[in-house]
Motif scaffolding. Structure first.
Motif, PDB file in Angstrom:
ATOM      1  N   ASP A   1      17.317  29.939  42.013  1.00  0.00           N
ATOM      2  CA  ASP A   1      16.604  28.751  41.547  1.00  0.00           C
ATOM      3  C   ASP A   1      16.617  28.686  40.019  1.00  0.00           C
ATOM      4  O   ASP A   1      17.275  29.489  39.366  1.00  0.00           O
ATOM      5  CB  ASP A   1      15.173  28.734  42.108  1.00  0.00           C
ATOM      6  CG  ASP A   1      14.283  29.857  41.598  1.00  0.00           C
ATOM      7  OD1 ASP A   1      14.664  30.551  40.623  1.00  0.00           O
ATOM      8  OD2 ASP A   1      13.196  30.051  42.173  1.00  0.00           O
ATOM      9  N   LYS A   2      15.865  27.754  39.454  1.00  0.00           N
ATOM     10  CA  LYS A   2      15.885  27.554  38.002  1.00  0.00           C
ATOM     11  C   LYS A   2      15.380  28.770  37.234  1.00  0.00           C
ATOM     12  O   LYS A   2      15.670  28.938  36.053  1.00  0.00           O
ATOM     13  CB  LYS A   2      15.080  26.318  37.614  1.00  0.00           C
ATOM     14  CG  LYS A   2      13.603  26.413  37.911  1.00  0.00           C
ATOM     15  CD  LYS A   2      12.892  25.122  37.526  1.00  0.00           C
ATOM     16  CE  LYS A   2      11.448  25.136  37.914  1.00  0.00           C
ATOM     17  NZ  LYS A   2      10.633  26.040  37.136  1.00  0.00           N
ATOM     18  N   ASP A   3      14.646  29.644  37.923  1.00  0.00           N
ATOM     19  CA  ASP A   3      14.143  30.870  37.302  1.00  0.00           C
ATOM     20  C   ASP A   3      15.023  32.076  37.609  1.00  0.00           C
ATOM     21  O   ASP A   3      14.652  33.209  37.316  1.00  0.00           O
ATOM     22  CB  ASP A   3      12.717  31.150  37.767  1.00  0.00           C
ATOM     23  CG  ASP A   3      11.749  30.037  37.379  1.00  0.00           C
ATOM     24  OD1 ASP A   3      11.852  29.551  36.228  1.00  0.00           O
ATOM     25  OD2 ASP A   3      10.902  29.657  38.205  1.00  0.00           O
TER      26      ASP A   3
ATOM     27  N   GLY B   1      18.823  38.800  29.394  1.00  0.00           N
ATOM     28  CA  GLY B   1      17.592  38.697  30.170  1.00  0.00           C
ATOM     29  C   GLY B   1      17.209  37.286  30.558  1.00  0.00           C
ATOM     30  O   GLY B   1      16.144  37.054  31.100  1.00  0.00           O
ATOM     31  N   HIS B   2      18.112  36.322  30.310  1.00  0.00           N
ATOM     32  CA  HIS B   2      17.842  34.936  30.681  1.00  0.00           C
ATOM     33  C   HIS B   2      18.191  34.717  32.153  1.00  0.00           C
ATOM     34  O   HIS B   2      19.219  35.217  32.619  1.00  0.00           O
ATOM     35  CB  HIS B   2      18.659  33.976  29.815  1.00  0.00           C
ATOM     36  CG  HIS B   2      18.369  34.111  28.364  1.00  0.00           C
ATOM     37  ND1 HIS B   2      19.357  34.262  27.425  1.00  0.00           N
ATOM     38  CD2 HIS B   2      17.201  34.127  27.677  1.00  0.00           C
ATOM     39  CE1 HIS B   2      18.822  34.349  26.230  1.00  0.00           C
ATOM     40  NE2 HIS B   2      17.518  34.287  26.361  1.00  0.00           N
ATOM     41  N   PRO B   3      17.382  33.961  32.880  1.00  0.00           N
ATOM     42  CA  PRO B   3      17.678  33.707  34.298  1.00  0.00           C
ATOM     43  C   PRO B   3      18.981  32.929  34.457  1.00  0.00           C
ATOM     44  O   PRO B   3      19.321  32.083  33.629  1.00  0.00           O
ATOM     45  CB  PRO B   3      16.489  32.883  34.780  1.00  0.00           C
ATOM     46  CG  PRO B   3      15.767  32.425  33.574  1.00  0.00           C
ATOM     47  CD  PRO B   3      16.167  33.300  32.433  1.00  0.00           C
ATOM     48  N   VAL B   4      19.713  33.242  35.533  1.00  0.00           N
ATOM     49  CA  VAL B   4      20.970  32.555  35.833  1.00  0.00           C
ATOM     50  C   VAL B   4      20.693  31.580  36.974  1.00  0.00           C
ATOM     51  O   VAL B   4      20.437  31.974  38.109  1.00  0.00           O
ATOM     52  CB  VAL B   4      22.080  33.554  36.228  1.00  0.00           C
ATOM     53  CG1 VAL B   4      23.355  32.814  36.601  1.00  0.00           C
ATOM     54  CG2 VAL B   4      22.335  34.540  35.095  1.00  0.00           C
ATOM     55  N   TYR B   5      20.719  30.284  36.652  1.00  0.00           N
ATOM     56  CA  TYR B   5      20.465  29.220  37.621  1.00  0.00           C
ATOM     57  C   TYR B   5      21.734  28.911  38.409  1.00  0.00           C
ATOM     58  O   TYR B   5      22.819  28.848  37.845  1.00  0.00           O
ATOM     59  CB  TYR B   5      19.993  27.958  36.882  1.00  0.00           C
ATOM     60  CG  TYR B   5      19.924  26.724  37.744  1.00  0.00           C
ATOM     61  CD1 TYR B   5      18.904  26.581  38.668  1.00  0.00           C
ATOM     62  CD2 TYR B   5      20.878  25.722  37.647  1.00  0.00           C
ATOM     63  CE1 TYR B   5      18.833  25.454  39.469  1.00  0.00           C
ATOM     64  CE2 TYR B   5      20.814  24.592  38.437  1.00  0.00           C
ATOM     65  CZ  TYR B   5      19.781  24.462  39.352  1.00  0.00           C
ATOM     66  OH  TYR B   5      19.718  23.356  40.145  1.00  0.00           O
ATOM     67  N   GLY B   6      21.617  28.741  39.723  1.00  0.00           N
ATOM     68  CA  GLY B   6      22.734  28.295  40.555  1.00  0.00           C
ATOM     69  C   GLY B   6      23.751  29.361  40.904  1.00  0.00           C
ATOM     70  O   GLY B   6      24.820  29.042  41.415  1.00  0.00           O
TER      71      GLY B   6
ATOM     72  N   GLY C   1      14.972  38.863  44.758  1.00  0.00           N
ATOM     73  CA  GLY C   1      15.426  39.387  43.479  1.00  0.00           C
ATOM     74  C   GLY C   1      15.564  38.287  42.462  1.00  0.00           C
ATOM     75  O   GLY C   1      15.236  37.131  42.711  1.00  0.00           O
ATOM     76  N   MET C   2      16.075  38.676  41.308  1.00  0.00           N
ATOM     77  CA  MET C   2      16.266  37.741  40.203  1.00  0.00           C
ATOM     78  C   MET C   2      17.566  38.102  39.505  1.00  0.00           C
ATOM     79  O   MET C   2      17.822  39.277  39.243  1.00  0.00           O
ATOM     80  CB  MET C   2      15.101  37.848  39.231  1.00  0.00           C
ATOM     81  CG  MET C   2      15.150  36.908  38.081  1.00  0.00           C
ATOM     82  SD  MET C   2      13.627  37.095  37.125  1.00  0.00           S
ATOM     83  CE  MET C   2      13.925  35.899  35.853  1.00  0.00           C
TER      84      MET C   2
END
Length: 87
Positions: A58-60, A37-42, A30-31
Motif C-alpha cells: 500500500d501507500k505506506d 527507509g522510504h516505503p515502496v508503494y505498489g 511486513g513492510m
C-alpha cells in the motif's frame, strides 16, 4: 547489483518484525522500504512458486500475504528490481 543488495537488506530488515507478524491464519505482514527507509508503494509481493498468491504494497509500503513461516517471498518493484526473502 548493489542496488538489489540494498533493497534486499531493507526488505529483510522490514520483515524482521517481532512476534505477531504471523497470525493464526498464516498471514505474513511486513513492510517494503528502500535503502533510505522510504516505503515502496505498489511493489508486488508473492510466495515463490505460487504466483497466484500475489499482493501489492500500500501507500505506506505495507502488505499482508498468506504464507507459512519459512516460505520464500519474491518482492518486485518496477523502480527497485526484485529480491527474495524468507517469510
Amino acid at each position: 547489483m548493489k542496488k538489489y543488495r540494498n533493497l534486499m537488506w531493507a526488505c529483510l530488515a522490514s520483515l524482521a518484525i517481532p512476534a505477531g507478524a504471523q497470525d493464526a491464519d498464516n498471514n505474513i505482514r511486513g513492510m517494503v522500504v528502500d535503502k533510505w527507509g522510504h516505503p515502496v508503494y505498489g511493489a508486488s509481493v508473492m510466495v515463490k512458486g505460487m504466483p497466484e498468491t500475489r499482493v501489492e504494497t500500500d501507500k505506506d509500503g505495507k502488505f499482508s500475504i498468506e504464507a507459512s513461516a519459512g516460505q520464500q517471498l519474491n518482492i518486485v518493484s518496477v523502480d527497485k528490481g526484485m529480491t527474495t526473502v524468507k517469510a
